[in-house]
Design a protein around this motif. Structure first.
Motif, mmCIF file in Angstrom:
data_model
loop_
_atom_site.group_PDB
_atom_site.id
_atom_site.type_symbol
_atom_site.label_atom_id
_atom_site.label_comp_id
_atom_site.label_asym_id
_atom_site.label_seq_id
_atom_site.Cartn_x
_atom_site.Cartn_y
_atom_site.Cartn_z
ATOM 1 N N HIS A 33 0.813 -1.220 0.000
ATOM 2 C CA HIS A 33 0.000 0.000 0.000
ATOM 3 C C HIS A 33 0.846 1.269 0.000
ATOM 4 N N GLU B 260 -4.004 11.318 3.324
ATOM 5 C CA GLU B 260 -4.591 10.123 2.690
ATOM 6 C C GLU B 260 -4.878 9.045 3.729
ATOM 7 N N LEU B 261 -3.922 8.764 4.593
ATOM 8 C CA LEU B 261 -4.090 7.706 5.595
ATOM 9 C C LEU B 261 -5.093 8.109 6.672
ATOM 10 N N TRP C 40 -8.783 7.251 5.919
ATOM 11 C CA TRP C 40 -9.278 5.870 5.916
ATOM 12 C C TRP C 40 -10.348 5.670 6.985
ATOM 13 N N SER C 41 -11.439 5.044 6.577
ATOM 14 C CA SER C 41 -12.453 4.627 7.542
ATOM 15 C C SER C 41 -11.928 3.420 8.302
ATOM 16 N N GLU C 42 -12.618 3.019 9.351
ATOM 17 C CA GLU C 42 -12.179 1.834 10.097
ATOM 18 C C GLU C 42 -12.196 0.600 9.204
ATOM 19 N N GLU D 5 -11.732 0.557 5.959
ATOM 20 C CA GLU D 5 -10.591 0.663 5.045
ATOM 21 C C GLU D 5 -9.284 0.343 5.764
ATOM 22 N N PHE D 6 -9.160 0.813 6.989
ATOM 23 C CA PHE D 6 -7.958 0.524 7.773
ATOM 24 C C PHE D 6 -7.806 -0.983 7.962
ATOM 25 N N HIS E 197 -6.964 -2.637 4.476
ATOM 26 C CA HIS E 197 -5.607 -2.347 3.992
ATOM 27 C C HIS E 197 -4.538 -2.979 4.880
ATOM 28 N N HIS F 18 -7.822 1.174 14.593
ATOM 29 C CA HIS F 18 -8.079 2.414 13.868
ATOM 30 C C HIS F 18 -8.010 3.640 14.774
#
Length: 364
Positions: free
Chosen positions: A278, A287-288, A291-293, A295-296, A299, A310
């Motif tokens: 990533h 960007e980081l 991230w939603s939970e 997405e976290f 990824h 998160h």
């Protein structure tokens, strides 16, 4: 199990060869006498330098007594595995250092950019133990990878994998310090290897470079001030007086390793598991932070970073975004907007650090 001395010597040589075949850079063998390490461990714990890492104290001096942890243990097979991503070129230390001055960048410790090393090393060590079982039959053993009360650094030092630098990490003359370690505790009286001796000399670059002065002196680390502890192990609020010193380091800190002269010899990983995922070696904080939970978690599947969750991920990034104010980006519209978007986050921990970060930019 009783094996003649010659067979034990042959087995030790085979173990080292098998370890290399399994991707380890080096495998060595130590006895289990850690009596000389007990006083230092107890003093460190008594001083509270382990901070919130209660697991460091919960087993007491069992950490220095492998035979109490795994009855029957007489030797420890130690192994190291290089983790510097293969894509890193010879100027990686200069590039990593330069990123610390970029207010947009999220600096993540190199070891955490690939797959979780616990899983990789544990599986390989188990395979090594299986090879031994095939060769000699059943024997007593237990595999560890930073996962139990084992003093792996003193054991690695005794076995000759390297020496403990003034930053307390293990250094190898031919490979620097960019490697993971693991152990197999065994009931086989294998011949032991000799330690290498220390080779830091008068150098104290690691002590001088530490952003939070967590290295109090040669071999003396106050974890409560260490950025790796603050961004990974600490579950509560990051002390406000330490936040500005963290800069844009959002997960771990490599400063004491990148400055170390021995890491000009750091070896590239031979396994693809430690390849960067990533684009974590060049990702931006905004960007980081977005991230939603979900997405976290997606990824970071299979990453060591996922274990902080998160909430602490956002806490760390909020501090980094706040520190951008003193790195030439005070009042940056994109940063302020990103922080304001998290002001109503359900976590009090996140909200606290977001408000602090906004204050750095808006002067409140």
């Amino acid at each position: 199990m009783s094996l003649p001395e010659q067979k034990l010597a042959e087995l030790a040589a085979s173990i080292k060869a098998w370890g290399t075949e399994l991707g380890f850079a080096e495998v060595r063998i130590a006895d289990i006498d850690l009596a000389s390490a007990e006083a230092g461990l107890q003093a460190w714990l008594d001083a509270g330098m382990h901070g919130e890492m209660d697991y460091m104290a919960s087993h007491g001096l069992m950490r220095a007594r492998p035979a109490e942890l795994v009855p029957g243990t007489v030797r420890v097979i130690t192994a190291r595995m290089n983790y510097l991503p293969g894509a890193q070129d010879e100027n990686w230390r200069e590039r990593e250092t330069a990123r610390l001055n970029d207010p947009t960048q999220a600096v993540i410790s190199v070891y955490a950019r690939g797959r979780d090393y616990h899983k990789v090393l544990r599986a390989r060590l188990q395979q090594l133990a299986d090879r031994i079982r095939v060769a000699i039959g059943e024997f007593g053993f237990r595999v560890f990878t930073d996962s139990a009360p084992v003093m792996e650094l003193p054991l690695a030092e005794k076995s000759g994998l390297g020496w403990r630098g003034k930053h307390t990490l293990l250094i190898n003359r031919s490979a620097g310090s960019m490697f993971f370690m693991g152990e197999i505790l065994v009931d086989l009286p294998l011949p032991v290897d000799e330690p290498t001796g220390a080779h830091c000399g008068q150098c104290q670059a690691c002590i001088d470079v530490c952003p939070t002065q967590a290295i109090l002196g040669p071999g003396k680390l106050d974890a409560r001030r260490c950025i790796s502890y603050l961004t990974i192990e600490l579950k509560s609020s990051i002390p406000e007086e330490l936040r500005p010193l963290i800069g844009n380091r959002v997960y771990g800190c490599d400063d004491c390793q990148t400055i170390c002269p021995w890491n000009k010899f750091a070896q590239r990983a031979t396994l693809p598991d430690f390849d960067e995922r990533h684009a974590l070696g060049s990702a931006g904080m905004i960007e980081l932070f977005a991230w939603s939970e979900e997405e976290f978690n997606r990824h970071m599947e299979g990453s060591p970073i996922r274990r902080i969750g998160h909430e602490r991920w956002l806490r760390n990034l909020a501090v980094g975004l706040g520190n951008a104010a003193n790195m030439g980006a005070r009042g940056d519209a994109a940063i302020v907007s990103a922080l304001q978007a998290r002001r109503e986050h359900p976590s009090p921990l996140v909200r606290e650090h977001v408000e602090w970060a906004l204050a750095q930019h808006l002067g409140r």
